[in-house]
Write a protein that holds these residues in place. Structure first.
Motif, short mmCIF file in Angstrom:
data_model
loop_
_atom_site.label_atom_id
_atom_site.label_comp_id
_atom_site.label_asym_id
_atom_site.label_seq_id
_atom_site.Cartn_x
_atom_site.Cartn_y
_atom_site.Cartn_z
N GLN A 567 29.97 -2.93 2.58
CA GLN A 567 29.74 -4.25 1.98
C GLN A 567 28.53 -4.28 1.05
OE1 GLN A 567 32.75 -5.54 2.53
NE2 GLN A 567 31.81 -7.54 2.85
N GLN A 568 28.14 -3.15 0.52
CA GLN A 568 26.96 -3.11 -0.35
C GLN A 568 27.16 -3.90 -1.63
OE1 GLN A 568 27.10 1.04 -2.61
NE2 GLN A 568 27.32 1.33 -0.40
N HIS A 569 28.43 -4.22 -1.98
CA HIS A 569 28.70 -4.96 -3.22
C HIS A 569 28.34 -6.44 -3.11
CE1 HIS A 569 32.09 -5.88 -0.70
NE2 HIS A 569 32.65 -6.68 -1.61
N VAL A 570 28.15 -6.96 -1.88
CA VAL A 570 27.87 -8.39 -1.73
C VAL A 570 26.58 -8.67 -0.97
CG1 VAL A 570 30.26 -9.20 -1.93
CG2 VAL A 570 29.39 -8.46 0.31
N GLY A 571 25.75 -7.68 -0.78
CA GLY A 571 24.50 -7.94 -0.08
C GLY A 571 23.82 -6.70 0.43
N VAL A 572 22.81 -6.93 1.25
CA VAL A 572 21.95 -5.85 1.75
C VAL A 572 21.84 -5.96 3.27
CG1 VAL A 572 19.63 -4.86 1.68
CG2 VAL A 572 20.64 -5.81 -0.40
N VAL A 573 21.85 -4.80 3.92
CA VAL A 573 21.59 -4.74 5.35
C VAL A 573 20.07 -4.70 5.52
CG1 VAL A 573 21.97 -3.48 7.50
CG2 VAL A 573 23.71 -3.42 5.70
N HIS A 574 19.51 -5.74 6.11
CA HIS A 574 18.05 -5.84 6.23
C HIS A 574 17.53 -5.46 7.61
CE1 HIS A 574 18.56 -8.86 2.79
NE2 HIS A 574 17.81 -7.88 2.31
N SER A 575 18.41 -5.28 8.55
CA SER A 575 17.99 -4.92 9.90
C SER A 575 19.23 -4.55 10.69
CB SER A 575 17.28 -6.09 10.59
OG SER A 575 18.21 -7.11 10.93
N SER A 576 19.02 -4.07 11.88
CA SER A 576 20.12 -3.95 12.84
C SER A 576 19.97 -5.09 13.84
CB SER A 576 20.11 -2.59 13.52
OG SER A 576 21.27 -2.42 14.32
N ASN A 577 20.68 -4.99 14.94
CA ASN A 577 20.64 -6.06 15.94
C ASN A 577 19.76 -5.68 17.10
OD1 ASN A 577 22.49 -4.02 16.77
ND2 ASN A 577 23.30 -5.43 18.30
N LEU A 578 19.85 -6.40 18.18
CA LEU A 578 19.04 -6.13 19.35
C LEU A 578 19.23 -4.71 19.87
CD1 LEU A 578 17.28 -7.17 21.72
CD2 LEU A 578 19.40 -7.76 22.86
N THR A 580 20.71 -2.07 18.18
CA THR A 580 20.69 -1.11 17.06
C THR A 580 22.04 -0.51 16.68
OG1 THR A 580 20.20 0.99 18.24
CG2 THR A 580 18.32 -0.48 17.76
N GLU A 581 23.15 -1.19 17.02
CA GLU A 581 24.45 -0.63 16.62
C GLU A 581 25.11 -1.43 15.50
OE1 GLU A 581 25.83 -3.61 19.77
OE2 GLU A 581 24.05 -2.45 19.24
N ILE A 582 24.59 -2.61 15.17
CA ILE A 582 25.21 -3.45 14.16
C ILE A 582 24.43 -3.33 12.85
CG2 ILE A 582 25.91 -5.80 13.56
CD1 ILE A 582 27.37 -4.49 15.95
N THR A 583 25.14 -3.09 11.74
CA THR A 583 24.50 -2.97 10.43
C THR A 583 25.28 -3.82 9.44
OG1 THR A 583 25.76 -0.94 10.03
CG2 THR A 583 23.54 -0.68 10.88
N LEU A 584 24.93 -5.10 9.37
CA LEU A 584 25.63 -6.06 8.52
C LEU A 584 24.64 -6.77 7.60
CD1 LEU A 584 27.95 -7.66 11.24
CD2 LEU A 584 28.57 -5.88 9.59
N ASN A 585 25.15 -7.26 6.49
CA ASN A 585 24.31 -7.95 5.52
C ASN A 585 23.78 -9.27 6.07
OD1 ASN A 585 25.15 -5.91 3.83
ND2 ASN A 585 26.58 -7.18 2.65
N THR A 586 22.54 -9.59 5.71
CA THR A 586 21.98 -10.91 6.01
C THR A 586 21.21 -11.42 4.79
OG1 THR A 586 19.93 -9.93 6.89
CG2 THR A 586 21.69 -10.44 8.47
N ASN A 587 21.08 -12.73 4.73
CA ASN A 587 20.23 -13.36 3.72
C ASN A 587 19.90 -14.76 4.20
OD1 ASN A 587 22.44 -15.14 2.85
ND2 ASN A 587 23.30 -13.30 1.89
N GLU A 588 19.26 -15.56 3.36
CA GLU A 588 18.84 -16.89 3.79
C GLU A 588 20.02 -17.81 4.07
OE1 GLU A 588 15.94 -18.63 1.25
OE2 GLU A 588 14.70 -16.84 1.16
N ASP A 589 21.19 -17.47 3.55
CA ASP A 589 22.35 -18.34 3.72
C ASP A 589 23.38 -17.80 4.70
OD1 ASP A 589 21.42 -20.20 1.76
OD2 ASP A 589 22.06 -18.78 0.20
N GLU A 590 23.22 -16.55 5.13
CA GLU A 590 24.20 -15.94 6.03
C GLU A 590 23.53 -15.29 7.23
OE1 GLU A 590 26.94 -13.24 4.25
OE2 GLU A 590 27.58 -14.62 2.69
N ILE A 591 24.01 -15.65 8.41
CA ILE A 591 23.62 -14.95 9.64
C ILE A 591 24.78 -14.04 10.01
CG2 ILE A 591 23.21 -15.26 12.11
CD1 ILE A 591 21.76 -17.83 11.48
#
Length: 979
Positions: A567-578, A580-591
């Motif tokens: 999904q690099q075409h629509v955002g950036v992965v800024h962190s993983s989860n609690l 450390t197995e989830i790598t999804l895009n986040t931003n101010e409008d999307e959780i």
């Protein structure tokens, strides 16, 4: 000589010489259960009398008048009373045999070996006398009346008790001792005992035998099941009758759940008779004790404290909740039920908790990005609270928030940085405890160039200003590749505030490197206010030091998570989860939201006529296809506590299918974890799952349409997860050594994706599976064996866990006996130092701390090749040193890992071991702590402690330190927030 010794603290005593060892204290809440079931007052004086007579038996009558003997008697008595009170701090009934066990142990500990020996011999002779009397008189029991729930008192039905134990041992007769269970149960049954206590005593009697054979775990579960059936159905129903009773009960259960406003009213629209007829009562007998007790305590629905749910109706309720939007709902619900109830696949804990309920929050993980303003920060805190309330693990990206000392334009002041806000995050996680079912859990992520990184590293320390510490929150480093290159090359590193270098947050790879160097040049010209330059190696060493000392922050790598993201075409992965197995895009409008479930890999091993075992790829493909459908359904059915989460999930539709039971497979296939064969199996099994998971997503896309943001993704460009390794190599320009072997027809999959698209932006993620693997009864996730015999502590209590594969092998070779059990306890569940165990078994059953951790990295690297997200990878290291840690984490980065999880370290020294007669006198080591029932703290625990560093070192019963091992600061080594 021992006329009254057998009556210690509760029998008929004529000697009233209170001067022997006067006892102070109030014991009104304590009673003694005699062997005939009678209950009398607990009197410590009688212990003193009995101990004195033991001394007299050995030393002669003059011992009674000896001041030294009196002091020793008083000390032994005090030790016995202290041990008994510690086990039952709120009072209760104590069996005479338990008291005598403690007397024997206290005498041994005090060095009175001759007295103890005489005492043991006397107890044995008295036992033989009682046995002879029973044999001569036939089977006779003193009348014991049981107080039933309706208020009536009736004699104990011994025949019914025997029948219950026999039923629980069905199919396990050759490995279980029914008379022993009965005898132990009767020890805790007394005249006037409540019926509920009778049922509990039988369960506890079987539970005590688990260390002798894993079969007793199933027996204990079946006895617990009997109590559960009585609670749910209102009467005791034999397991054999449940074939018809389940079908009768199921529609009533659904109605009762709806009437109680627990279940979704739409469940009543199903053909309940058809679903009830599909329930398979025999699957109730699959459970081990830990699994069923976990469900009993925390998962089954209840109304005002009374449970209304049985195991098979529980799985059907979950399946119905996941099939609500299906066209043929009954057929799909039955299909989902069969997958869950057979233990071939298990949904994550939030799904099990809430599927089919009125508030169906089914997702496991949420990832958020925190904005750099007060509104954004407190909005993030509110979102944390709402998400945690409905049982979700949280990952917060704090990198955008300006650093300490940064200018605040609105007030013309200076920022206090991120740490004060993290303190509030920590306290919010404690306050909002996942709906009262599990501890709230959150992990804060910060990029390594952030100027607050050094203070961030110290968040879990137990020294310094406690206002700048977060003892209950997890933390992780979000490390750019450029930092790792600077470490490898011994170069300088510069820290910035994101308020002055805002674009670094959204950049990765070569673009990040270009921008970062530009900011360094700007800083060199004096054009930036918040800047600090230091050797990259200095910061790296501090990162490793804090990881070792506090267990945090974890090491996670920004660039491979982004460069390989579909999904690099629509955002950036800024962190993983609690976890450390989830790598999804986040931003101010999307959780970002992820929905998890795990395949039970051991259930997909098949055996041919010659006894050869292999992976059943056909069954694995079928399980994967159904599981992907269940996970995709979660997205549409899910309750979203916040709007941003719904927006993101419906737009990208990510899921995280994982595995558990990997170690079990290695046992079945006779492959030691620390071997090339195990690494190859990790590669092969993950490739099959990945292939069929991605294929299943194309089938769902063909049926339901591709996910909305598919266009432009790596999937759309024909780049599959293992293809993206080339992208990572290009961006890094080196420092990547991974195996690229493939076995399956990936070209055919690319064609399907080109034709139909993908239903899900992401499909795979390997979560810790701590709780659901307990339910199923297999090794968690991709973990190696922690110990072959230990006590596991969780919210449901303490449970003896024994490696049934090892027991099976030792039985086949004639090596399983009481001595072997004692040896396993003495060596903390390790087989490596038990000489009579053959070398091949020592290699196969090596525990996590007995293998080079590089094998964990190698296996993880092979899996990561196929996974579009990441994996929760715990690192186990015995005798950790700075050099070992440095080499290992560099190795993990070079092998292309996206994330790592807990570091669990082990010191070299253990406490002195001792053994006792049995039961609580010969306690099993506890996972991550010490058994509260241990009467002599039988050795230090061979693992990183589950207790925080702030907690005192566990103590043996005599108040000597149990171990000087190095603790990792982890609140719970079996993270349950995700699964």
């Amino acid at each position: 000589m021992y006329a009254t010794l057998d009556t210690a603290a509760g029998g008929r005593m004529t000697d009233s010489n209170a001067s022997l060892a006067p006892q102070a204290g109030n014991y009104e809440n304590y009673k003694t259960i005699r062997r005939n079931g009678g209950v009398v007052a607990f009197e410590p004086l009688k212990i003193s009398v009995a101990v004195t007579k033991a001394f007299i038996a050995v030393q002669g009558s003059h011992a009674a008048s000896s001041a030294a003997v009196r002091e020793r008697v008083a000390a032994v008595t005090d030790a016995v009373v202290h041990a008994l009170m510690r086990r039952k701090p709120d009072g209760g009934a104590i069996h005479i045999e338990d008291i005598q066990d403690q007397v024997e142990l206290a005498l041994m500990r005090s060095g009175e070996h001759d007295v103890a020996r005489a005492y043991v011999l006397y107890r044995e002779s008295r036992s033989q006398e009682r046995s002879a009397k029973t044999s001569d008189a036939g089977e006779q029991h003193h009348a014991i009346n049981v107080l039933y729930e309706d208020g009536s008192r009736r004699p104990l039905d011994l025949g019914k008790l025997k029948a219950l134990i026999a039923s629980a041992c069905t199919g396990l007769e050759s490995t279980t001792d029914q008379p022993a269970i009965l005898a132990e149960a009767l020890k805790n049954i007394y005249d006037g005992v409540p019926a509920e206590e009778v049922r509990k005593s039988v369960i506890m009697a079987a539970r005590q035998q688990i260390e002798k054979d894993p079969a007793y775990s199933q027996v204990t579960a079946r006895l617990l099941l009997n109590s559960l059936r009585r609670e749910v159905l209102g009467e005791e129903v034999a397991h054999e009758e449940m074939d018809t009773r389940y079908a009768e009960y199921f529609p009533k259960f659904i109605k009762k759940g709806i009437d109680a406003e627990l279940l979704d009213e739409r469940l009543a629209q199903y053909d309940l008779a058809r679903l009830g007829a599909a329930l398979k009562h025999e699957r109730d007998y699959q459970f081990g004790y830990l699994g069923l007790q976990t469900l009993f305590d925390r998962y089954f629905l209840h109304v005002e404290g009374t449970r209304i749910e049985l195991p098979q109706s529980f799985y059907m309720r979950v399946a119905m909740g996941l099939a609500l939007n299906e066209v043929d709902r009954e057929a799909r619900a039955i299909e989902f039920y069969n997958l869950l109830s057979s233990f071939d696949f298990m949904s994550s804990t939030p799904t099990l908790f809430n599927s089919g309920t009125r508030r169906s929050q089914l997702s496991s993980c949420y990832l958020t990005t925190v904005a750099d303003d007060l509104d954004g920060i407190y909005e993030a805190l509110k979102e944390n609270a709402l998400l945690s309330k409905f049982a979700g693990g949280l990952g917060n990206d704090w990198t955008p928030v300006r650093a300490l000392g940064s200018h605040i334009k609105g007030t013309n002041g200076k920022s206090q940085g991120i740490v004060p806000f993290l303190k509030v995050v920590n306290d919010t996680a404690v306050a909002v405890n996942q709906g009262g079912k599990r501890k709230g859990a959150v992990c804060a992520y910060l990029e390594t160039w952030h100027a607050d990184i050094e203070e961030f590293l110290e968040l879990r320390k137990n020294t310094g200003d406690d206002r700048r510490r977060t003892h209950d929150m997890n933390s992780a480093n979000w490390i750019p590749d450029l930092f790792m290159k600077r470490v490898m090359e011994g170069s300088e590193w510069t820290l910035f505030s994101p308020s002055e270098a805002p674009d670094l947050h959204d950049l990765y790879g070569k673009a990040f490197e270009t921008a970062y160097v530009r900011y360094e040049e700007k800083a060199a010209r004096g054009e930036m206010k918040v800047v600090k330059k230091l050797p990259a190696l200095t910061l790296w060493r501090k990162m490793l030091t804090m990881l070792f000392e506090t267990g945090h922050p974890w090491f996670t790598f920004k660039d491979p998570c982004n460069i390989r993201s579909p999904q690099q075409h629509v955002g950036v992965v800024h962190s993983s989860n609690l976890c450390t197995e989830i790598t999804l895009n986040t931003n101010e409008d999307e959780i970002a939201v992820c929905n998890l479930g795990s395949i039970n890999l051991i259930n997909h091993i098949k055996e041919d006529a010659d006894g050869n075992r292999t992976l059943d790829s056909e069954k694995l493909a079928r399980t994967t296809r159904i599981a992907m459908r269940m996970l995709d359904n979660v997205i549409d059915i899910n309750f979203y506590p916040v709007r941003k989460a719904r927006t993101s999930n419906l737009k990208h539709r990510p899921v995280g299918l994982g595995i558990m039971g990997f170690q079990d497979c290695l046992y079945a296939l006779r492959k030691p974890y620390a071997s090339n064969a195990a690494v190859e199996f990790a590669d092969e099994s993950m490739e099959i799952i990945a292939y069929h998971a991605y294929w299943a997503s194309t089938e769902l896309a063909q049926e339901r349409g591709a996910y909305p943001s598919f266009k432009g993704s790596l999937w759309d460009r024909g780049i599959l997860p293992h293809d993206s390794l080339k992208l990572l190599a290009e961006e890094r320009g080196g420092y990547l050594e991974v195996d690229t072997t493939e076995r399956l027809n990936w070209a055919a999959l690319r064609e399907r994706i080109a034709t139909y698209g993908m239903r899900n932006s992401n499909c795979l993620a390997i979560a810790p599976t701590a709780t659901i693997s307990n339910i199923v009864g297999v090794a968690a996730s991709i973990e190696p064996t922690y110990q072959n015999l230990f006590v596991k502590s969780n919210l449901s209590g303490e449970f003896t866990v024994i490696n049934d594969f090892l027991v099976r092998d030792l039985k086949e070779r004639g090596l399983w006996d009481e001595v072997m059990i004692s040896d396993l306890k003495y060596f903390d569940g390790s087989v490596s130092r038990i000489d009579r165990i053959p070398q091949d078994l020592r290699e196969l059953y090596a525990t996590a701390f007995e293998m080079d951790p590089s094998w964990l990295v190698e296996a993880a690297s092979r899996r990561q090749k196929w996974i579009d997200q990441a994996q929760s990878l715990n690192i186990y290291m015995a005798g950790a040193s700075g050099k070992k840690l440095d080499e290992l984490y560099k190795h993990a980065w070079i092998r292309g890992l996206k994330t790592t999880y807990y570091l669990r370290t082990l010191a070299a020294s253990n406490a002195e071991k001792s053994t006792g007669r049995g039961g609580e006198l010969n306690a099993v080591p506890v996972a991550g702590g010490y058994s509260s029932a241990s009467a002599e703290a039988a050795g230090a625990i061979a693992a990183a402690s589950a207790a925080p560093v702030a907690a005192p070192v566990a103590q043996a019963e005599d108040n000597t330190p149990a171990s000087d091992m190095k603790f990792c600061s982890i609140d719970n080594p079996d993270c349950e927030a995700c699964q």
